[in-house]
Design an enzyme around this catalytic site. Structure first.
Site, PDB file in Angstrom:
ATOM      1  N   TYR A 170     -60.378 -48.956  60.667  1.00 32.26           N
ATOM      2  CA  TYR A 170     -59.916 -48.669  59.308  1.00 32.26           C
ATOM      3  C   TYR A 170     -59.016 -47.445  59.246  1.00 32.26           C
ATOM      4  O   TYR A 170     -58.170 -47.342  58.369  1.00 32.26           O
ATOM      5  CB  TYR A 170     -61.116 -48.434  58.384  1.00 32.26           C
ATOM      6  CG  TYR A 170     -61.753 -49.693  57.866  1.00 32.26           C
ATOM      7  CD1 TYR A 170     -62.387 -50.575  58.724  1.00 32.26           C
ATOM      8  CD2 TYR A 170     -61.731 -49.995  56.507  1.00 32.26           C
ATOM      9  CE1 TYR A 170     -62.978 -51.723  58.249  1.00 32.26           C
ATOM     10  CE2 TYR A 170     -62.321 -51.142  56.021  1.00 32.26           C
ATOM     11  CZ  TYR A 170     -62.946 -52.008  56.902  1.00 32.26           C
ATOM     12  OH  TYR A 170     -63.531 -53.141  56.421  1.00 32.26           O
ATOM     13  N   ASP A 220     -71.751 -58.116  54.612  1.00 30.44           N
ATOM     14  CA  ASP A 220     -71.524 -59.270  53.726  1.00 30.44           C
ATOM     15  C   ASP A 220     -72.454 -60.417  54.121  1.00 30.44           C
ATOM     16  O   ASP A 220     -73.014 -61.100  53.265  1.00 30.44           O
ATOM     17  CB  ASP A 220     -70.063 -59.766  53.811  1.00 30.44           C
ATOM     18  CG  ASP A 220     -69.196 -59.176  52.703  1.00 30.44           C
ATOM     19  OD1 ASP A 220     -69.513 -58.052  52.254  1.00 30.44           O
ATOM     20  OD2 ASP A 220     -68.214 -59.826  52.300  1.00 30.44           O
ATOM     21  N   ASP A 236     -68.792 -53.808  58.107  1.00 34.45           N
ATOM     22  CA  ASP A 236     -68.173 -54.501  56.964  1.00 34.45           C
ATOM     23  C   ASP A 236     -68.552 -55.979  56.998  1.00 34.45           C
ATOM     24  O   ASP A 236     -68.987 -56.556  56.001  1.00 34.45           O
ATOM     25  CB  ASP A 236     -66.653 -54.333  57.039  1.00 34.45           C
ATOM     26  CG  ASP A 236     -65.940 -55.065  55.906  1.00 34.45           C
ATOM     27  OD1 ASP A 236     -66.403 -54.944  54.759  1.00 34.45           O
ATOM     28  OD2 ASP A 236     -64.942 -55.756  56.183  1.00 34.45           O
ATOM     29  N   ASP A 238     -71.756 -60.246  68.132  1.00 30.36           N
ATOM     30  CA  ASP A 238     -71.761 -61.699  67.905  1.00 30.36           C
ATOM     31  C   ASP A 238     -73.193 -62.232  67.860  1.00 30.36           C
ATOM     32  O   ASP A 238     -73.546 -63.056  67.021  1.00 30.36           O
ATOM     33  CB  ASP A 238     -70.902 -62.437  68.953  1.00 30.36           C
ATOM     34  CG  ASP A 238     -71.166 -61.994  70.389  1.00 30.36           C
ATOM     35  OD1 ASP A 238     -71.888 -60.993  70.583  1.00 30.36           O
ATOM     36  OD2 ASP A 238     -70.643 -62.646  71.314  1.00 30.36           O
ATOM     37  N   LYS A 286     -70.022 -53.959  70.826  1.00 31.45           N
ATOM     38  CA  LYS A 286     -69.422 -54.999  71.672  1.00 31.45           C
ATOM     39  C   LYS A 286     -69.160 -54.349  73.020  1.00 31.45           C
ATOM     40  O   LYS A 286     -68.021 -54.294  73.524  1.00 31.45           O
ATOM     41  CB  LYS A 286     -68.137 -55.520  71.004  1.00 31.45           C
ATOM     42  CG  LYS A 286     -67.540 -56.765  71.650  1.00 31.45           C
ATOM     43  CD  LYS A 286     -68.370 -58.020  71.467  1.00 31.45           C
ATOM     44  CE  LYS A 286     -67.773 -59.186  72.242  1.00 31.45           C
ATOM     45  NZ  LYS A 286     -68.663 -60.370  72.248  1.00 31.45           N
TER      46      LYS A 286
END
Ligand code: IPM
Ligand code: MG
Length: 361
Positions: free
Chosen positions: A146, A255, A251, A227, A195
């Site tokens: 970001y 959700d 982020d 993942d 990751k």
């Protein structure tokens, strides 16, 4: 006590849901003897309309001068709103990113809880949600993709865009500490999500999180690849207590976590810096399609106000009174349309605020 609260109503359903949260705060203030002092602050599309940019320096100063900021939501319909004809740095979302950075709000807390009463709204099979779940997503909020350098360049007729993902150990250490501190007050388990099988930034993340974990022997630490975490959230959400992760992963996962609770309209969030200051907002967006219709769910904003009382003002009793009132209203069978199910009573935004207020006494 006197609470100086900055209020960013924002765009879309923002003004409607913030109005209900203020109503609930006022009622709480009356009952427990606190004075609520509000300063309206413009951000997002509302600020673009007034000043041409999504966040002015004056707005940042107003936020900084407050003890805490309560926010609704910002942004509009990307296809139809004129705000999205502006260059990216002048669009509504840029205001949100700017205030996060300017106030150093590096720790984003997004609790995802399955209310017993809302199990019917949860899209997962009953056998998966039987035991319920209650997790806290700790998302790093001022670093990573970001805020990395970015560019778009053209060479030999070929466009190339570049975003960079950078973390230094200090940035990782401070969010990790927050995560472990919070885990200490909960079920004492941290799942650090990265990751590390691909990214250097994740390998550093893992190393620093392990160093911090050594200072918290009472907390169990596990590492999980992002993942796999996305999969585990729908396979067995009950396994999670605190999920600690970087900005972009947080982020996306937040959700996903919100949807498995039944509705994004239920999820509160807090963005905190090193001091007691925080920005509190629902996890959902501005929902321009339902703005002004009086049907938006104000509960996430009301629960964000409760988080504000707890984290910025140490008013735990008052925060719990709000949380309890929300639980009571759901038990009574009242629902906004997003969480409506058979046999319940559908009500609008304002009635939901009124019903919650009525239980604060
Ligand atoms: C969120 C939102 C923001 C983000 C957008 C509006 C920039 O999706 O708070 O999760 O990506 O952080
Ligand atoms: Mg998001």
């Amino acid at each position: 006590m006197k609470l100086n609260i900055g209020v960013i109503k924002g765009d879309g359903i923002g003004p409607e849901i913030v109005a209900e949260a203020m109503k609930v705060l006022n009622k709480t203030g009356q009952v427990y003897g606190h004075e609520m002092n509000y300063t309206q602050i413009l951000m997002g599309g509302a600020s673009i309309d007034a000043h041409g940019i999504p966040l002015t320096d004056e707005a940042v100063s107003q936020a900084r001068a407050s003890d805490a900021v309560l926010m609704g939501s910002i942004g509009g319909d990307a296809k139809t709103s004129p705000w999205y004809k502006l260059e990216p740095s002048r669009r509504p979302e840029a205001g949100l990113l700017k205030i996060r950075k300017a106030l150093n709000l590096f720790a984003n807390l997004r609790p995802a809880v399955l209310y017993d009463e809302l199990k019917g709204a949860c899209p997962l099979k009953e056998e998966i949600t039987q035991g319920g779940f209650d997790m806290m997503i700790m998302r790093e909020l001022t670093g990573g993709l970001y805020f990395g350098e970015r560019s778009t360049e053209e060479a030999d007729g070929i466009l190339t865009a570049r975003d960079t993902l950078t973390y230094n150990e200090e940035e990782i250490r401070r969010i990790a500490k927050r995560g472990f501190d919070i885990a200490m007050k909960r079920r004492k388990k941290v799942t650090s999500v990265d990751k590390a099988n691909v990214l250097d930034s994740s390998r550093l993340w893992r190393k620093i999180v392990e160093e911090v974990a050594a200072e918290y022997p009472g907390v169990e630490l596990e590492h999980m690849l992002v993942d796999n975490c996305a999969m585990q959230l729908v396979k067995d959400p009950g396994q999670f207590d605190v999920i600690l992760t970087e900005n972009m992963f947080g982020d996306i996962l937040s959700d996903e976590a919100s949807m498995v609770t039944g509705s994004i309209g239920m999820l509160a969030s807090a963005s905190l810096n090193e001091s007691r200051f925080g920005l509190y907002e629902p996890s959902g967006g501005s929902a321009p399609d339902i703005a002004g219709k009086g049907i938006a769910n104000p509960i996430a904003t009301i629960l964000s106000a409760a988080m504000m009382l707890k984290f910025s003002f140490d008013l735990d009793k008052e925060a719990e009174a709000i949380e309890k009132a929300v639980g009571q209203v759901l038990k009574d069978g009242y629902r906004t349309i997003d969480i409506m199910s058979d046999g319940k009573t559908q009500i609008g935004t304002r009635e939901m605020g009124d019903k919650i207020c009525a239980y604060i006494s």
